[in-house]
Scaffold this motif. Structure first.
Motif, PDB file in Angstrom:
ATOM      1  N   HIS A  97       0.517  -0.842   0.009  1.00  0.00           N
ATOM      2  CA  HIS A  97       0.016  -0.101  -0.045  1.00  0.00           C
ATOM      3  C   HIS A  97       0.768   1.308  -0.113  1.00  0.00           C
ATOM      4  O   HIS A  97       2.012   1.221   0.273  1.00  0.00           O
ATOM      5  CB  HIS A  97      -1.660  -0.192   1.210  1.00  0.00           C
ATOM      6  CG  HIS A  97      -0.047  -0.212   2.574  1.00  0.00           C
ATOM      7  ND1 HIS A  97       0.074  -1.643   3.172  1.00  0.00           N
ATOM      8  CD2 HIS A  97      -0.385   1.160   3.452  1.00  0.00           C
ATOM      9  CE1 HIS A  97       0.688  -0.585   4.255  1.00  0.00           C
ATOM     10  NE2 HIS A  97      -0.198   0.106   4.765  1.00  0.00           N
ATOM     11  N   HIS A 105       0.882   3.368   2.112  1.00  0.00           N
ATOM     12  CA  HIS A 105       1.906   4.335   3.238  1.00  0.00           C
ATOM     13  C   HIS A 105       3.364   4.189   3.273  1.00  0.00           C
ATOM     14  O   HIS A 105       3.743   3.583   2.528  1.00  0.00           O
ATOM     15  CB  HIS A 105       1.278   4.165   4.709  1.00  0.00           C
ATOM     16  CG  HIS A 105      -0.002   3.927   4.942  1.00  0.00           C
ATOM     17  ND1 HIS A 105      -0.828   3.191   5.845  1.00  0.00           N
ATOM     18  CD2 HIS A 105      -0.304   5.327   4.680  1.00  0.00           C
ATOM     19  CE1 HIS A 105      -1.882   3.992   6.282  1.00  0.00           C
ATOM     20  NE2 HIS A 105      -1.726   4.820   5.517  1.00  0.00           N
ATOM     21  N   ASP A 158       5.873   4.523   4.744  1.00  0.00           N
ATOM     22  CA  ASP A 158       6.796   3.184   5.498  1.00  0.00           C
ATOM     23  C   ASP A 158       6.276   1.759   4.946  1.00  0.00           C
ATOM     24  O   ASP A 158       7.330   1.153   5.299  1.00  0.00           O
ATOM     25  CB  ASP A 158       6.043   3.000   7.477  1.00  0.00           C
ATOM     26  CG  ASP A 158       5.159   2.337   7.375  1.00  0.00           C
ATOM     27  OD1 ASP A 158       3.931   3.481   6.262  1.00  0.00           O
ATOM     28  OD2 ASP A 158       4.595   1.303   8.561  1.00  0.00           O
ATOM     29  N   HIS A 159       5.759   1.754   4.151  1.00  0.00           N
ATOM     30  CA  HIS A 159       5.717   1.226   2.903  1.00  0.00           C
ATOM     31  C   HIS A 159       6.002   1.288   1.512  1.00  0.00           C
ATOM     32  O   HIS A 159       6.453   0.307   0.604  1.00  0.00           O
ATOM     33  CB  HIS A 159       4.291   0.138   3.267  1.00  0.00           C
ATOM     34  CG  HIS A 159       4.041  -0.682   4.325  1.00  0.00           C
ATOM     35  ND1 HIS A 159       3.697  -1.714   4.700  1.00  0.00           N
ATOM     36  CD2 HIS A 159       3.945   0.227   5.269  1.00  0.00           C
ATOM     37  CE1 HIS A 159       3.194  -1.943   5.972  1.00  0.00           C
ATOM     38  NE2 HIS A 159       3.330  -0.763   6.502  1.00  0.00           N
ATOM     39  N   HIS A 162      -6.961  -1.762   4.759  1.00  0.00           N
ATOM     40  CA  HIS A 162      -6.460  -1.036   5.789  1.00  0.00           C
ATOM     41  C   HIS A 162      -6.378   0.936   5.105  1.00  0.00           C
ATOM     42  O   HIS A 162      -7.169   1.277   5.829  1.00  0.00           O
ATOM     43  CB  HIS A 162      -4.558  -1.369   6.256  1.00  0.00           C
ATOM     44  CG  HIS A 162      -3.201  -0.406   6.163  1.00  0.00           C
ATOM     45  ND1 HIS A 162      -4.083   0.211   7.476  1.00  0.00           N
ATOM     46  CD2 HIS A 162      -3.100   0.062   5.919  1.00  0.00           C
ATOM     47  CE1 HIS A 162      -3.275   0.724   7.707  1.00  0.00           C
ATOM     48  NE2 HIS A 162      -2.038   1.433   7.114  1.00  0.00           N
ATOM     49  N   ASP A 179      -0.138  -3.790   5.788  1.00  0.00           N
ATOM     50  CA  ASP A 179      -0.988  -3.879   7.506  1.00  0.00           C
ATOM     51  C   ASP A 179      -2.262  -4.006   6.740  1.00  0.00           C
ATOM     52  O   ASP A 179      -3.349  -3.941   6.414  1.00  0.00           O
ATOM     53  CB  ASP A 179      -1.271  -2.322   7.205  1.00  0.00           C
ATOM     54  CG  ASP A 179       0.302  -1.884   7.505  1.00  0.00           C
ATOM     55  OD1 ASP A 179       1.256  -2.934   7.556  1.00  0.00           O
ATOM     56  OD2 ASP A 179      -0.225  -0.121   7.462  1.00  0.00           O
TER      57      ASP A 179
HETATM   58 ZN   LIG Z   1       0.053   1.457   6.660  1.00  0.00          ZN
END
Ligand SMILES: [Zn+2]
Length: 464
Positions: A62, A64, A66-67, A163, A189
């Motif tokens: 996804h 975000h 941090d990904h 998510h 997530d």
């Molecule tokens: Zn996430």
């Protein structure tokens, strides 16, 4: 020999990056930045554990940061393969990666202005806007439920993770040493069940190895629904006659709040108040949320079919310019101001907090996770003053946390997801959690009689 190496989100919640090697090729699942504590953020500056030009493809779960936020860094350092993601993730990445580059450039400028820099005499950004643009050119989209050979010997299939918009669990099927296929499932997530807008996480397909997130492995969310909590707090705020300020992530949380406000208004449970979304990124992301019907649950679908705008409370205004943002200062009486950042670490929400915190009629609604040390966390913990723009601003506002707005399933919900697996994987790896959450998640999985392991940073495991 196939193997997996945990290059991030091992023993911590950020920096998701898992390297799968098989048949002489390398696929990186997620390319996240480390966030939070300084010792973690410094990892973003270290040379990548394997040469980026030796990675053949990237798979994103996804958008975000941090990904996905390290993809520009990889491209800048020589990665030339394709980066797969769902169509909605691609659209959100087009908003988020350039924004991340802008933040990196601002941070470097700030370091230069303050005279501290690791690259004396001048600080350089981790990556720049041009790197984000180059990363976006690597994106290739793949819809849910459609297996695709992304490299010879590597098949990828996405399923819904519920998510954020576009979020997916990723199944990679690779050839093992004996030639037999090995199925490795990455949960990504995982969202919550019965959350607004998005469908529930899909049950996990059968896998040989499972990599599961553990953000709330040690917690159970309260039973109250987000709608009920929001209704109660909006009514209380109206009775006080003041503004409601909601520090919220521009993508995900903002749209969830808008959806519930419209619902509550429509049901006559709250009065129709002026609602301001004061964030250019949230203004860009909201139409993306509306457009991706493949990511909607049946309720969202039904509303759109009936011609209802599910993310539009009656008196909604998106503000983009600074002047429009400042004009909100002159709004008196009950109104709702949704603005980033979600933990009040920066962004326009600071101006609203500075203006509204000293008034006892104000309500601050904290709808997201507040990391230790952030202004949001200080508010949550009853700080009498908050330092912003060089001033100590007195906190006379009422501060309320609404934990039911979490975007991550708790241990019960992840347990429900695991229950959907047709049979136990040979081995399950717990990642994406703080140590206490990881230990609790692993204990819960071991109690099912499944073999479970909590990998450490940079650990490599042979899969057969
Ligand atoms: Zn996430």
């Amino acid at each position: 020999m196939a193997s997996i190496r945990f290059l991030g989100a091992a023993g911590t919640v950020t920096g998701s990056r898992f390297l799968v090697e098989a048949a002489g090729r390398r696929v990186l699942v997620d390319a996240g930045l480390f966030q939070g504590m300084k010792e973690l953020r410094l990892r973003n500056w270290e040379p990548f554990p394997v040469p980026p030009d030796s990675i053949d493809a990237v798979v994103l779960t996804h958008a975000h940061i941090d990904h996905s936020g390290a993809l520009p860094l990889l491209v800048r350092s020589g990665f030339r393969g394709e980066a797969f993601c769902t169509p909605a993730t691609a659209d959100l990445a087009r908003i988020m990666l350039p924004d991340s580059a802008k933040l990196q450039e601002e941070e470097a400028r700030y370091a230069n202005a303050k005279g501290y820099s690791r690259h004396a005499p001048r600080a350089l950004p981790l990556y720049a806007a041009a790197d984000a643009e180059a990363a976006l050119e690597r994106l290739r989209t793949l819809r849910y439920g459609r297996p695709r050979e992304v490299l010879p010997g590597f098949t990828l299939r996405y399923s819904r993770a519920g998510h954020i918009l576009g979020s997916a669990s990723a199944m990679l099927t690779v050839a093992g040493e004996s030639g037999d296929p090995i199925r490795i499932l990455f949960s990504g997530d995982l969202g919550r069940y019965d959350a607004p807008i998005l469908p529930d996480p899909e049950p996990p397909p059968e896998s040989d190895f499972l990599v599961v997130e553990s953000t709330y492995g040690d917690r159970v969310h309260p039973a109250a629904t987000a709608a009920a909590e929001l209704e109660r707090e909006v009514l209380a705020a109206v009775a006080r006659g003041g503004a409601i300020v909601v520090p919220a992530f521009a993508i995900g949380r903002t749209q969830e709040v808008l959806f519930l406000l419209r619902e509550l208004e429509h049901a006559g449970r709250i009065p129709s108040l002026p609602v301001f979304v004061d964030s250019p990124m949230a203004s860009d992301a909201t139409p993306v949320y509306r457009a991706h019907r493949e990511d909607h649950d049946t309720q969202m679908d039904a509303l759109l079919d009936r011609g209802v705008e599910p993310l539009s409370p009656r008196r909604l205004t998106f503000t983009r310019t600074t002047d429009q943002s400042k004009a909100i200062n002159h709004v008196h009486g009950p109104c709702i101001i949704i603005s980033a950042s979600g933990m009040a670490t920066g962004g326009r929400v600071l101006h609203h907090l500075e203006r509204r915190l000293p008034e006892s009629s104000t309500t601050i609604l904290l709808v997201g996770f507040q990391a230790a040390g952030t202004r949001g966390w200080r508010l949550q913990n009853g700080a009498p003053t908050l330092r912003m723009h060089g001033k100590d601003v007195p906190v006379r506002a009422r501060v309320i946390s609404l934990p039911s707005f979490s975007a991550h399933g708790d241990r019960v919900e992840v347990g429900r997801w695991l229950d959907g697996a047709p049979r136990p994987p040979r081995r399950t790896f717990c990642v994406h959690g703080e140590p206490v959450a990881l230990a609790a998640q692993a204990a819960g999985i071991a109690a099912r009689g499944w073999e479970v392991h909590v990998p450490v940073h940079l650990e490599s495991v042979e899969l057969g």
